[in-house]
Design a protein around this motif. Structure first.
Motif, PDB file in Angstrom:
ATOM      1  N   UNK A   1       0.840  -1.196   0.000  1.00 17.48           N
ATOM      2  CA  UNK A   1       0.000   0.000   0.000  1.00 17.48           C
ATOM      3  C   UNK A   1       0.876   1.247   0.000  1.00 17.48           C
TER       4      UNK A   1
ATOM      5  N   UNK B   1      -2.905   0.445  -4.127  1.00 13.93           N
ATOM      6  CA  UNK B   1      -2.736  -0.861  -3.490  1.00 13.93           C
ATOM      7  C   UNK B   1      -2.390  -1.896  -4.550  1.00 13.93           C
TER       8      UNK B   1
ATOM      9  N   UNK C   1      -1.615  -6.145  -5.131  1.00 13.94           N
ATOM     10  CA  UNK C   1      -1.546  -7.518  -4.669  1.00 13.94           C
ATOM     11  C   UNK C   1      -0.614  -8.225  -5.639  1.00 13.94           C
TER      12      UNK C   1
ATOM     13  N   UNK D   1      -0.224 -12.647   3.354  1.00 23.22           N
ATOM     14  CA  UNK D   1      -1.472 -13.234   2.873  1.00 23.22           C
ATOM     15  C   UNK D   1      -2.407 -13.624   4.013  1.00 23.22           C
TER      16      UNK D   1
ATOM     17  N   UNK E   1      -2.648 -12.206   7.155  1.00 19.79           N
ATOM     18  CA  UNK E   1      -2.825 -11.227   8.227  1.00 19.79           C
ATOM     19  C   UNK E   1      -3.425  -9.956   7.661  1.00 19.79           C
ATOM     20  N   UNK E   2      -4.143  -9.239   8.512  1.00 19.35           N
ATOM     21  CA  UNK E   2      -4.684  -7.941   8.099  1.00 19.35           C
ATOM     22  C   UNK E   2      -3.850  -6.787   8.620  1.00 19.35           C
ATOM     23  N   UNK E   3      -2.778  -7.069   9.318  1.00 18.23           N
ATOM     24  CA  UNK E   3      -1.955  -6.011   9.879  1.00 18.23           C
ATOM     25  C   UNK E   3      -1.025  -5.453   8.825  1.00 18.23           C
ATOM     26  N   UNK E   4      -1.062  -4.155   8.634  1.00 18.67           N
ATOM     27  CA  UNK E   4      -0.152  -3.490   7.702  1.00 18.67           C
ATOM     28  C   UNK E   4       1.062  -2.993   8.474  1.00 18.67           C
ATOM     29  N   UNK E   5       2.231  -3.291   7.947  1.00 18.08           N
ATOM     30  CA  UNK E   5       3.487  -2.868   8.558  1.00 18.08           C
ATOM     31  C   UNK E   5       4.095  -1.765   7.700  1.00 18.08           C
ATOM     32  N   UNK E   6       4.440  -0.677   8.363  1.00 19.95           N
ATOM     33  CA  UNK E   6       4.828   0.527   7.652  1.00 19.95           C
ATOM     34  C   UNK E   6       6.335   0.738   7.624  1.00 19.95           C
ATOM     35  N   UNK E   7       6.779   1.359   6.550  1.00 21.46           N
ATOM     36  CA  UNK E   7       8.133   1.867   6.480  1.00 21.46           C
ATOM     37  C   UNK E   7       8.224   3.222   7.149  1.00 21.46           C
TER      38      UNK E   7
END
Lengths: 117, 113
Positions: free
Chosen positions: B33, B48, B50, B97, B99-105
């Motif tokens: 994202x 976004x 995929x 795939x 998990x719904x957790x987004x990890x940010x830079x």
């Protein structure tokens, strides 16, 4: 339309006191709710999420949040605040899943938490 | 364990210049994202992916904004003919795939003069 509201721009609390950062949401269907924290000049760090199950969710650094479906709220809490908790806190909700299975997050404007020694 | 990385961390551009912002997601994460965060605001969704497919670009503010992820890993956000209103922090996030957790830079802070 999906939306998230964080009604307080700033929250001030004394160290050692409990803290609450408020969040309300509007979304069709079951919400996926998230809390993130942002320190100056750093990215967003995940704290916790609610997907399903127990309404009280426990997360990182002693934070927890309570999902309240009737009040459409997901307030962030901590029993005893630390000065190092001072940061910007964001609540987010996952938007509708469309045919493309979009998982974009919709964000509140953020709440600045100041913990005073 | 490497997290999401972004480069450059800071970019200053003159109005009218083109810029390219890079995002390296967590290895194996299929979804990526891009968000834009203006000063004092929450992040706003841009686009976004995929894998290599761009599934939603509804948040891109104009046709000057373009994003790609040709091999399904690294992504580049390109802004052509930058304007002052493009000044913001550009955040990249990835998620796996299962998990719904987004990890940010850490973000790229773009300043357009």
């Amino acid at each position: 339309a999906q939306s998230v509201a964080q009604p307080e721009d700033q929250v001030n609390v004394a160290e050692g006191n409990p803290l609450t950062v408020k969040c309300t949401y509007s979304v069709s269907g079951n919400p996926y709710l998230f809390w993130y924290v942002q320190y100056p000049n750093r990215g967003l760090q995940f704290l916790l999420k609610y997907i399903t199950g127990d309404n009280l969710v426990k997360g990182s650094y002693g934070f927890e949040a309570e999902f309240n479906k009737s009040q459409t709220s997901f307030h962030l809490k901590k029993p005893s605040a630390l000065v190092s908790d001072s940061a910007l806190y964001f609540c987010a909700v996952r938007g509708l899943i469309n045919a493309g299975n979009n998982r974009k997050l919709i964000w509140g404007l953020g709440t600045s938490l100041a913990v005073n020694p | 364990g490497a997290g999401v990385s972004q480069s450059p961390r800071y970019k200053v551009a003159k109005r009218g210049q083109d810029v390219a912002l890079r995002c390296d997601p967590i290895s194996g994460h299929v979804s990526l994202f891009w968000y834009q965060q203006a000063l004092g605001q929450g992040p706003e969704f841009l686009t976004y992916f995929q894998n290599e497919a761009q599934l939603d670009k509804s948040g891109l503010p104009s046709d000057r904004f373009f994003a790609e992820r040709p091999e399904g890993s690294v992504s580049t956000l390109k802004i052509q003919r930058t304007q002052q209103e493009d000044s913001a922090v550009y955040l990249c996030a990835s998620t796996g795939a299962s998990t719904d957790t987004q990890y940010f830079g850490p973000g790229t802070r773009l300043t357009v003069l």
